[in-house]
Design a protein around this motif. Structure first.
Motif, mmCIF file in Angstrom:
data_model
loop_
_atom_site.group_PDB
_atom_site.id
_atom_site.type_symbol
_atom_site.label_atom_id
_atom_site.label_comp_id
_atom_site.label_asym_id
_atom_site.label_seq_id
_atom_site.Cartn_x
_atom_site.Cartn_y
_atom_site.Cartn_z
ATOM 1 N N LEU A 849 0.834 -1.212 0.000
ATOM 2 C CA LEU A 849 0.000 0.000 0.000
ATOM 3 C C LEU A 849 0.870 1.264 0.000
ATOM 4 C CD1 LEU A 849 -2.817 -1.070 2.474
ATOM 5 C CD2 LEU A 849 -3.078 -0.588 0.054
ATOM 6 N N LYS A 850 1.978 1.215 0.755
ATOM 7 C CA LYS A 850 2.857 2.398 0.789
ATOM 8 C C LYS A 850 3.436 2.666 -0.601
ATOM 9 C CE LYS A 850 4.185 2.536 5.640
ATOM 10 N NZ LYS A 850 5.257 2.419 6.631
ATOM 11 N N ALA A 851 3.748 1.587 -1.321
ATOM 12 C CA ALA A 851 4.284 1.750 -2.681
ATOM 13 C C ALA A 851 3.216 2.327 -3.607
ATOM 14 C CB ALA A 851 4.770 0.400 -3.208
ATOM 15 N N LYS A 852 1.981 1.821 -3.463
ATOM 16 C CA LYS A 852 0.900 2.259 -4.353
ATOM 17 C C LYS A 852 0.501 3.711 -4.096
ATOM 18 C CE LYS A 852 -1.066 -2.335 -5.044
ATOM 19 N NZ LYS A 852 0.146 -3.047 -4.701
ATOM 20 N N PHE A 853 0.519 4.094 -2.823
ATOM 21 C CA PHE A 853 0.123 5.472 -2.489
ATOM 22 C C PHE A 853 1.319 6.423 -2.438
ATOM 23 C CE2 PHE A 853 -3.676 3.214 -1.245
ATOM 24 C CZ PHE A 853 -4.672 4.089 -1.644
ATOM 25 N N GLY A 854 2.517 5.891 -2.687
ATOM 26 C CA GLY A 854 3.708 6.726 -2.802
ATOM 27 C C GLY A 854 3.991 7.568 -1.566
ATOM 28 N N THR A 855 3.909 6.939 -0.397
ATOM 29 C CA THR A 855 4.140 7.710 0.844
ATOM 30 C C THR A 855 5.561 8.264 0.898
ATOM 31 O OG1 THR A 855 4.691 5.647 1.971
ATOM 32 C CG2 THR A 855 2.451 6.445 2.224
ATOM 33 N N GLU A 856 6.514 7.556 0.272
ATOM 34 C CA GLU A 856 7.908 8.019 0.323
ATOM 35 C C GLU A 856 8.162 9.208 -0.615
ATOM 36 O OE1 GLU A 856 9.902 6.746 2.602
ATOM 37 O OE2 GLU A 856 8.223 5.448 3.151
ATOM 38 N N LYS A 857 7.270 9.366 -1.603
ATOM 39 C CA LYS A 857 7.506 10.421 -2.600
ATOM 40 C C LYS A 857 6.959 11.775 -2.164
ATOM 41 C CE LYS A 857 7.144 6.973 -6.251
ATOM 42 N NZ LYS A 857 6.240 6.449 -7.264
ATOM 43 N N CYS A 858 6.178 11.779 -1.093
ATOM 44 C CA CYS A 858 5.556 13.037 -0.648
ATOM 45 C C CYS A 858 6.619 14.038 -0.220
ATOM 46 C CB CYS A 858 4.620 12.775 0.530
ATOM 47 S SG CYS A 858 3.072 12.100 0.008
ATOM 48 N N GLU A 859 6.504 15.251 -0.757
ATOM 49 C CA GLU A 859 7.473 16.284 -0.394
ATOM 50 C C GLU A 859 7.037 17.027 0.861
ATOM 51 O OE1 GLU A 859 7.905 18.615 -3.894
ATOM 52 O OE2 GLU A 859 8.764 16.951 -5.046
ATOM 53 N N GLN A 860 5.731 17.243 0.983
ATOM 54 C CA GLN A 860 5.237 17.953 2.170
ATOM 55 C C GLN A 860 5.052 16.973 3.330
ATOM 56 O OE1 GLN A 860 1.734 20.217 1.268
ATOM 57 N NE2 GLN A 860 2.639 21.157 -0.541
ATOM 58 N N GLU A 868 0.349 8.229 5.413
ATOM 59 C CA GLU A 868 0.780 7.091 6.240
ATOM 60 C C GLU A 868 -0.328 6.674 7.197
ATOM 61 O OE1 GLU A 868 4.494 8.222 8.006
ATOM 62 O OE2 GLU A 868 5.667 7.513 6.284
ATOM 63 N N ARG A 869 -1.021 7.672 7.745
ATOM 64 C CA ARG A 869 -2.160 7.379 8.627
ATOM 65 C C ARG A 869 -3.258 6.653 7.843
ATOM 66 N NH1 ARG A 869 -3.588 12.373 9.954
ATOM 67 N NH2 ARG A 869 -1.668 12.709 11.102
ATOM 68 N N GLY A 888 -9.339 15.330 -2.079
ATOM 69 C CA GLY A 888 -8.277 15.196 -1.078
ATOM 70 C C GLY A 888 -7.017 14.585 -1.679
ATOM 71 N N HIS A 889 -5.936 14.566 -0.888
ATOM 72 C CA HIS A 889 -4.655 14.064 -1.401
ATOM 73 C C HIS A 889 -4.758 12.577 -1.745
ATOM 74 C CE1 HIS A 889 -0.458 14.181 -2.237
ATOM 75 N NE2 HIS A 889 -0.164 13.274 -1.329
ATOM 76 N N ALA A 890 -5.310 11.784 -0.811
ATOM 77 C CA ALA A 890 -5.477 10.341 -1.073
ATOM 78 C C ALA A 890 -6.461 10.129 -2.219
ATOM 79 C CB ALA A 890 -5.972 9.631 0.191
#
Length: 981
Positions: A849-860, A868-869, A888-890
């Motif tokens: 899920l983290k890969a699909k939602f790109g949590t690591e790519k977020c700049e803000q 992540e929440r 929304g962002h998600a």
């Protein structure tokens, strides 16, 4: 007479209409259950809060009843709520609608993510279901269905129960229910339609509104407005732009100590396939009124991007293949194999024709035979070496289960000291670097495995890897055979085994670890003995004890000078350092001339005086300021033998032997003698070190509590200390007194060994050689589970998932209970492995899920935290609300996922390329709808109208509709006023 007797001969058949029929008994039983469960009358609860159907606690209670010989189960489902005060409300409640009728109109809990189907369809907080008890049973015929519905209706009428009662009809998988709810002058009928194919006119809102209105049949001409709630569900199955990041291990790789893409001693982790199979997006319009939107067979206003509410759930892949789980499961399968190592590798490996018999079992007997060749060529290790040659010759390189590269890599990993020319003296890195984390220490202690940097632990991981990637069971047998040969080589050549803590076997570890520690103890003792022999040959310096220098007539003879000097030079060393080699070792001193007539029995008169003339031997150091009671000489601590180390199986064996001696006087005496072998040895050492000593002197050093000192006033009036033995030491025939009388003044190095390292080492080597792969796997499974738990903890710490933390704690608690006892049940072990696999899948889902939602790519930072929440909620909750819906962002990320999947399915260029296209016409031609057709359409229609007449009470009406690819269902609850009808 005939006429008189005629009436007597006639038989009158009387029908007793008061006897209850099966149907009446059935209804009566239903009523009885409703009364028992106190479901009589109207109990109004609090208004339903938003989301309470999901967050609240649901409970149920069941009973069984029979209709003739057909068994039904009656189940009461209810939401647990705080009871409300009923006092003073009885008058008001008379005309109030039943709770369930009011719930039909409540909009706070539409489309609950996890609930009983009747809760989803009708919004009820409490209901009773009457269903066939067996899954295979079903009420199919229309007459039986009607009979069941009549029974429900009569039971509700007779009892005054206002809780809805449903009867399940048709096959269970269809989830078809009919039911009724009765109140004072009102009744709601629950009806249902279930079809495989849906008529076209009912696939949209306008057609369903027509059904609803016709069913209500309201006589009022301007019909009250119908409230509408709509949910469209879209399914995303294609993750085109996200390949699953887990790379399968490269089994052929063997570079720099890596095998199978893995370093030895490290476990694999992760799912082989994407553990998230689908993403379900539910777009909801919760409060619409008829006429606000258009949705018919030609046009629809229902655009998912405009929906005010978005919620998402993920569908997990069924039992995804997980590397760690497979690894441990495959190793566990070895536990069930019956073959011995010989059977797996083939008995013929040791057979050779003619004179060249290289059978390992003949090695020891060959050593004893007279031979013209030098003895070193007939050593056990030489025989083993020859046998290994024969094995390889027979088996052939290509047939060998493990190729040489893999085998050498493993052996170098297990025995790093083999790489250097000079073997390491230290036994383990553990001694220099103790485990700082008490939790990790407790883990091997709890699991009865082995420390995570020990040889046993590494061996378990290597065998696990060999079993999975290199040769399976044959590979395991081959590696074990090599391991046992290495152990024998180390024993014979005095090389300590690396990766084991020094000292006696640790009984908190698995038995195999204890055996290896025992072998190390044997090697240590043998090594110390051999070194002592070498030094004694070269060491010819003469010296005397410093304490004896001023005593005339006590000069030591030349024979003893060497010994005394050795003792002085080795002060502070334990029994390991003392020699019992062939030149100096005595099995028993009873027949030697050295001590004859020297007053060995200290209990006899004059014995002490004679003993005092003996030369002191085997002193370690002086014991503080203590002096001997009889002659005032300083009391010396003797060099003693260390007690024999024991593994848990030897301790068990010894305790069984002692228990079998029985309670007779002879048995008790024999038991005491066996248990006091160490005590006797220490007494003999003490006597040799302290000539002229008595039992009281020994007790003062060995067991100070048994020597009681009191202050007394002597004849001159001075306060002096007077000491005596404790009460237990004065018991007649005391074991200590008996041992003291039989003990001779013999220094430790001349005593019979308490621990015969040669015999014990051979026992351990034999034990290792006899282990089948299944026994080996059983021994090492706790280590593998320990390693798997550590791996899961390590991976979880990277993701920080709170629910996984709790599960890991449960696994540790469960495993420590199961593994701490010998021979745990297979079923319990399987449960532990299954739990570990589940946690692995959970962590893999989080990563997916983290890969699909790109949590690591977020700049803000704020956006990253929100995402992540959101991801952690997706893992733990059945359905998660998307903040800001499509805006929304998600929501934007989810929208993009759907757009890309649609373009990939239609072979259209990606969104980025479309933007580059020049003309609007080109873009229109290549445009594809953002979302696929909805996989599910759910609608809830509600209104309040008077039925069946214009002057009846206005009552709630509700209809739920769900349409999926292969299923169409209508569930209606229609209320009517029964006061005048």
């Amino acid at each position: 007479m005939a006429a008189d007797s005629e009436p007597e001969s006639e038989v009158f058949e009387l029908t007793d209409f008061t006897t209850a029929s099966e149907w009446e008994r059935f209804i009566s039983r239903v009523e009885e259950i409703l009364n028992d469960w106190k479901l009589i009358g109207n109990s109004l609860g609090k208004p339903l809060e938003k989301g309470i159907f999901t967050s609240g606690t649901w409970e149920e209670k069941s009973d069984e009843i029979f209709f003739a010989d057909f068994k039904f189960s009656v189940t009461h489902h209810y939401l647990v709520q705080e009871s409300t005060d009923k006092e003073g409300k009885d008058e008001v409640l008379e005309d109030v609608l039943p709770q369930s009728m009011q719930d039909l109109l409540c909009m706070n809990n539409d489309f609950p993510p996890r609930a009983h189907c009747l809760v989803r369809w009708y919004g009820l907080r409490e209901f009773v279901v009457l269903a066939p008890a067996a899954n295979s049973d079903a009420v199919l015929s229309e007459s039986k269905c009607n009979l069941l519905l009549s029974s429900v209706s009569i039971a509700l009428g007779n009892t005054g129960c206002q809780v809805p009662l449903f009867a399940q009809i048709h096959h269970k998988w269809r989830r078809m229910y009919v039911g009724e709810c009765q109140g004072p002058g009102v009744r709601t009928d629950f009806e249902m339609v279930h079809l495989r194919k849906v008529p076209n006119q009912y696939t949209h809102l306008s057609g369903l509104l027509d059904i609803f209105k016709s069913k209500i049949g309201c006589p009022l001409t301007p019909l009250p407005a119908v409230s509408i709630a709509i949910r469209l569900t879209y399914v995303l199955q294609d993750w085109q732009q996200y390949f699953w990041p887990q790379q399968p291990p490269d089994i052929d790789a063997l570079v720099g100590g890596e095998v199978g893409g893995l370093e030895f001693g490290k476990l694999p982790f992760g799912a082989c396939e994407d553990p998230i199979s689908e993403l379900h997006l539910a777009t909801t319009w919760p409060h619409l009124t008829e006429g606000i939107i258009v949705d018919n067979d030609v046009y629809s206003d229902l655009d998912p991007l405009q929906a005010p509410h978005w919620s998402v759930r993920v569908r997990k892949a069924d039992n995804p293949q997980c590397l760690l789980g497979d690894f441990v499961t495959e190793f566990f399968k070895v536990c069930r194999r019956k073959e011995s190592t010989d059977e797996i590798l083939g008995r013929s490996t040791f057979e050779e024709e003619g004179r060249e018999i290289a059978d390992i079992t003949h090695a020891l007997s060959k050593l004893t035979e007279p031979a013209p060749v030098p003895i070193h060529k007939l050593s056990v290790s030489n025989m083993v070496h020859t046998a290994k040659k024969k094995i390889k010759k027979h088996r052939g390189v290509e047939e060998s289960p493990l190729n040489n590269d893999v085998l050498n890599t493993i052996l170098l990993f297990l025995f790093p000291d083999a790489a250097s020319e000079k073997p390491l003296d230290g036994t383990s890195s553990m001694d220099n670097n103790p485990l700082s984390e008490s939790e990790e220490y407790n883990l091997y202690n709890q699991f009865k495995s082995a420390p995570s940097d020990s040889l046993t632990y590494k061996l378990a991981l290597c065998l696990c890897m060999i079993n999975f990637y290199h040769g399976g069971l044959k590979g395991v047998a081959h590696l074990w055979q090599e391991f046992v040969l290495e152990m024998r080589f180390r024993w014979e050549n005095d090389f300590l085994i690396p990766g084991l803590a020094s000292g006696p076997p640790d009984l908190r570890c698995c038995l195999l670890h204890q055996k290896l520690q025992m072998l190390n103890c044997c090697i240590e003792r043998k090594k110390a003995r051999d070194e002592k022999r070498k030094t004694s040959i070269s060491d010819n310096v003469t010296n005397t004890y410093p304490g004896d220098a001023g005593r005339p007539g006590d000069q030591l003879g030349p024979d003893n000078l060497k010994d005394m000097d050795k003792e002085k030079g080795e002060v502070g060393k334990s029994w390991d350092s003392w020699s019992d080699s062939e030149e100096e070792f005595f099995e028993c001193l009873s027949d030697t001339e050295e001590f004859k007539g020297n007053g060995q029995e200290s209990g006899k008169k004059g014995g002490l005086k004679e003993m005092a003339n003996l030369k002191p031997e085997g002193r370690l150091n002086q014991h503080g300021k203590l002096t001997l009671l009889h002659n005032g000489e300083p009391l010396y601590i003797p060099v003693t033998q260390e007690p024999a180390p024991m593994t848990e199986d030897l301790l068990e064996e010894q305790s069984e032997v002692l228990a079998k001696l029985g309670t007779s006087a002879e048995g008790a005496h024999l038991r005491a003698r066996m248990q006091s072998a160490c005590l006797l040895s220490d007494m003999e050492s003490f006597k040799a070190a302290n000539p002229g000593c008595c039992l009281e002197d020994f007790v003062r050093w060995y067991s100070p509590r048994d020597y009681i000192e009191e202050e007394v006033i002597d004849e001159k009036g001075n306060t002096v200390l007077k000491g005596e033995l404790s009460a237990r030491m004065k018991i007649p025939s005391n074991m200590w007194v008996e041992a003291w009388e039989t003990a001779k003044p013999v220094p430790a190095r001349r005593q019979r060994r308490l621990f015969d390292d040669t015999r014990e080492a051979e026992k351990v080597l034999h034990y290792l050689a006899m282990q089948k792969p299944a026994d080996l796997a059983r021994h090492l499974l706790p280590c593998v589970i320990h390693a798997a738990v550590l791996k899961v903890k390590e991976e979880e710490s990277l993701e920080n998932i709170s629910s996984v933390k709790k599960i890991i704690k449960q696994i540790i608690s469960h495993s420590s209970k199961v593994l701490h006892f010998p021979n745990p049940e297979d079923k319990k072990l399987e449960e532990i492995i299954h739990q570990i696999t589940n946690v692995e899948a959970l962590i893999a889902r989080a990563r997916s899920l983290k890969a699909k939602f790109g949590t690591e790519k977020c700049e803000q930072e704020e956006e990253k935290e929100d995402l992540e929440r959101f991801v952690s909620c997706l893992l733990e909750q059945p359905e998660v609300l998307v903040v800001g819906a499509g805006r929304g962002h998600a929501g934007r990320i989810i929208h993009k996922l759907f757009v890309n999947a649609q373009r990939a399915a239609a072979m259209a260029p990606p969104e980025e390329e479309l933007k580059r296209m020049g003309s609007a016409e080109e873009r229109r031609q290549n445009s594809v709808s953002d979302f696929p057709p909805p996989a599910g359409r759910e609608l809830i229609l509600r209104t309040t109208v008077p039925r069946p007449a214009p002057y009846s009470r206005a009552l709630p009406q509700r209809m739920y509709s769900v349409l999926t690819k292969e299923d169409f269902r209508l569930a209606g609850a229609f209320s009517s006023d029964t006061s005048f009808f």
